[in-house]
Design a protein around this motif. Sequence first.
Motif, PDB file in Angstrom:
ATOM      1  N   LEU A   1       1.114  -1.242   0.172  1.00 34.25           N
ATOM      2  CA  LEU A   1      -0.194   0.250  -0.016  1.00 34.25           C
ATOM      3  C   LEU A   1       0.596   1.198   0.337  1.00 34.25           C
ATOM      4  N   ARG A   2       0.262   1.742  -0.774  1.00 31.47           N
ATOM      5  CA  ARG A   2       1.058   3.192  -0.671  1.00 31.47           C
ATOM      6  C   ARG A   2       0.456   4.151   0.648  1.00 31.47           C
ATOM      7  N   ASP A   3      -0.519   4.485   0.986  1.00 32.55           N
ATOM      8  CA  ASP A   3      -0.743   4.730   2.479  1.00 32.55           C
ATOM      9  C   ASP A   3      -1.277   3.882   2.670  1.00 32.55           C
ATOM     10  N   PRO A   4      -1.080   3.088   4.238  1.00 32.76           N
ATOM     11  CA  PRO A   4      -0.947   2.122   4.805  1.00 32.76           C
ATOM     12  C   PRO A   4      -2.537   2.369   5.554  1.00 32.76           C
ATOM     13  N   SER A   5      -2.523   3.774   5.485  1.00 30.84           N
ATOM     14  CA  SER A   5      -4.847   4.023   6.380  1.00 30.84           C
ATOM     15  C   SER A   5      -5.183   3.256   5.895  1.00 30.84           C
ATOM     16  N   ALA A   6      -5.083   2.729   4.582  1.00 30.42           N
ATOM     17  CA  ALA A   6      -6.098   1.954   3.548  1.00 30.42           C
ATOM     18  C   ALA A   6      -6.581   0.674   4.316  1.00 30.42           C
ATOM     19  N   ALA A   7      -5.338   0.082   4.810  1.00 29.62           N
ATOM     20  CA  ALA A   7      -6.013  -1.247   5.703  1.00 29.62           C
ATOM     21  C   ALA A   7      -7.063  -1.311   6.888  1.00 29.62           C
ATOM     22  N   ARG A   8      -7.484  -0.320   6.585  1.00 26.14           N
ATOM     23  CA  ARG A   8      -8.350  -0.361   7.574  1.00 26.14           C
ATOM     24  C   ARG A   8      -9.910  -1.432   7.399  1.00 26.14           C
ATOM     25  N   VAL A   9      -9.279  -1.234   5.486  1.00 21.35           N
ATOM     26  CA  VAL A   9     -10.955  -2.239   4.980  1.00 21.35           C
ATOM     27  C   VAL A   9     -10.733  -3.184   5.565  1.00 21.35           C
ATOM     28  N   LEU A  10      -9.522  -3.803   6.057  1.00 23.49           N
ATOM     29  CA  LEU A  10      -9.426  -5.197   6.279  1.00 23.49           C
ATOM     30  C   LEU A  10     -10.143  -6.034   7.621  1.00 23.49           C
ATOM     31  N   ARG A  11     -10.279  -5.087   8.016  1.00 19.76           N
ATOM     32  CA  ARG A  11     -11.335  -4.782   9.426  1.00 19.76           C
ATOM     33  C   ARG A  11     -12.315  -6.371   9.128  1.00 19.76           C
ATOM     34  N   ASP A  12     -13.339  -5.949   7.879  1.00 19.15           N
ATOM     35  CA  ASP A  12     -14.222  -6.284   7.828  1.00 19.15           C
ATOM     36  C   ASP A  12     -14.479  -7.266   6.493  1.00 19.15           C
ATOM     37  N   VAL A  13     -13.434  -7.796   5.594  1.00 22.22           N
ATOM     38  CA  VAL A  13     -13.039  -9.126   5.227  1.00 22.22           C
ATOM     39  C   VAL A  13     -12.402  -9.893   5.921  1.00 22.22           C
ATOM     40  N   PRO A  14     -14.258 -11.184   5.843  1.00 26.48           N
ATOM     41  CA  PRO A  14     -13.537 -12.496   6.183  1.00 26.48           C
ATOM     42  C   PRO A  14     -12.296 -12.618   5.539  1.00 26.48           C
ATOM     43  N   MET A  15     -11.447 -13.756   6.717  1.00 30.94           N
ATOM     44  CA  MET A  15     -10.579 -14.377   6.546  1.00 30.94           C
ATOM     45  C   MET A  15      -9.994 -15.628   6.156  1.00 30.94           C
ATOM     46  N   SER A  16      -8.850 -16.128   5.316  1.00 31.94           N
ATOM     47  CA  SER A  16      -9.139 -17.015   5.289  1.00 31.94           C
ATOM     48  C   SER A  16     -10.430 -17.872   4.872  1.00 31.94           C
ATOM     49  N   THR A  17     -10.280 -17.300   3.677  1.00 31.50           N
ATOM     50  CA  THR A  17     -11.747 -18.287   2.514  1.00 31.50           C
ATOM     51  C   THR A  17     -11.437 -18.689   1.361  1.00 31.50           C
ATOM     52  N   PRO A  18     -11.801 -19.005   0.562  1.00 35.68           N
ATOM     53  CA  PRO A  18     -11.544 -19.132  -0.746  1.00 35.68           C
ATOM     54  C   PRO A  18     -11.763 -17.921  -1.890  1.00 35.68           C
ATOM     55  N   GLU A  19     -12.639 -16.635  -0.576  1.00 38.11           N
ATOM     56  CA  GLU A  19     -13.205 -15.262  -1.589  1.00 38.11           C
ATOM     57  C   GLU A  19     -11.802 -14.377  -1.273  1.00 38.11           C
ATOM     58  N   THR A  20     -11.547 -14.824   0.418  1.00 37.84           N
ATOM     59  CA  THR A  20     -10.224 -13.842   0.948  1.00 37.84           C
ATOM     60  C   THR A  20      -9.690 -12.205  -0.178  1.00 37.84           C
ATOM     61  N   TYR A  21      -9.236 -13.349  -1.200  1.00 36.99           N
ATOM     62  CA  TYR A  21      -8.163 -11.909  -1.858  1.00 36.99           C
ATOM     63  C   TYR A  21      -9.491 -10.835  -2.721  1.00 36.99           C
ATOM     64  N   ALA A  22     -10.767 -11.431  -3.543  1.00 39.39           N
ATOM     65  CA  ALA A  22     -11.025 -10.801  -4.433  1.00 39.39           C
ATOM     66  C   ALA A  22     -12.220 -10.413  -3.458  1.00 39.39           C
ATOM     67  N   ALA A  23     -12.332 -10.319  -2.377  1.00 39.16           N
ATOM     68  CA  ALA A  23     -12.979  -9.802  -1.214  1.00 39.16           C
ATOM     69  C   ALA A  23     -12.160  -8.840  -0.940  1.00 39.16           C
ATOM     70  N   THR A  24     -10.956  -8.650  -0.134  1.00 40.05           N
ATOM     71  CA  THR A  24     -10.144  -7.634  -0.412  1.00 40.05           C
ATOM     72  C   THR A  24     -10.005  -6.376  -1.640  1.00 40.05           C
ATOM     73  N   ARG A  25      -9.613  -7.343  -2.671  1.00 38.21           N
ATOM     74  CA  ARG A  25      -9.554  -6.171  -3.823  1.00 38.21           C
ATOM     75  C   ARG A  25     -10.593  -5.771  -4.275  1.00 38.21           C
ATOM     76  N   SER A  26     -11.693  -5.986  -3.909  1.00 43.73           N
ATOM     77  CA  SER A  26     -13.274  -5.415  -3.838  1.00 43.73           C
ATOM     78  C   SER A  26     -13.189  -3.895  -2.598  1.00 43.73           C
ATOM     79  N   ALA A  27     -12.977  -4.650  -1.677  1.00 45.58           N
ATOM     80  CA  ALA A  27     -13.012  -3.165  -0.555  1.00 45.58           C
ATOM     81  C   ALA A  27     -11.739  -2.089  -1.072  1.00 45.58           C
ATOM     82  N   LEU A  28     -10.331  -2.683  -1.615  1.00 46.80           N
ATOM     83  CA  LEU A  28      -9.898  -1.607  -1.581  1.00 46.80           C
ATOM     84  C   LEU A  28      -9.973  -0.285  -2.860  1.00 46.80           C
TER      85      LEU A  28
END
Length: 238
Positions: free
Chosen positions: A149-176
């Motif tokens: 990340l250029r701006d680490p504050s963008a990682a705040r979206v990770l709070r609402d991303v389901p982790m350790s699932t087959p959809e984690t990559y897609a959900a993280t990309r969509s949130a960003l």
Amino acid sequence: MSPSTPPTLLLVAKAPVPGLVKTRLAADVGDEVAATVAAAALLDTIDACTLAVGPDRCRLAFSGDLVAAFRADEIDTAATSWTLTPQRGNGLGERLANAHSEVAGPVVQIGMDTPQVTPAGLLAVARGLETADAVLAPAEDGGWWALALRDPSAARVLRDVPMSTPETYAATRSALQALGLRVTAGDRLRDVDHLADVAPVAATAPNTRFAAIATEIATRTADQVAAPFTVRTARTYR
């Protein structure tokens, strides 16, 4: 990211304490062997980060007790001049977001599940920030192994991303992307969660500590696989 702005490498990891780390792998090989695998993976990842940017630009955000970890003395030595901080938060997404909040950008965050990662691979992820706001490197199981990340504050979206699932990559990309960020993909790697992952990952990094442990596991019989073993030598990183 300007070429004159080196990234901070943020390693988010668990202390390799038996019973508390690599629990899915432990179901096949036992708690102590799983912790030995985790310790080797952590040490190899620390080495890759240090070689990529130097120890002064490396941070380890850890959970658990590093003093009680397998190969604790080696971890302490390998992380000399690193900044070590305990993780904060209840779920993985919250802990990741909090770890990012303590870092100035640009940042490349990884975990300890890809011991085959190289310094060149880490720097390639960082270079993606020259043309994008975020770089997300996918794992084969549907998650991701690196986030730049250029701006680490963008990682705040990770709070609402389901982790350790087959959809984690897609959900993280969509949130960003929902933040308006330009997101590009990094190289895909296989992470180590199960016994079936150990040999294929070790084959891609034959001169690592992780590969040495994988070789010993491979030589055991089904009755021996969960028995503890002593690490006789420390491998030189690549």
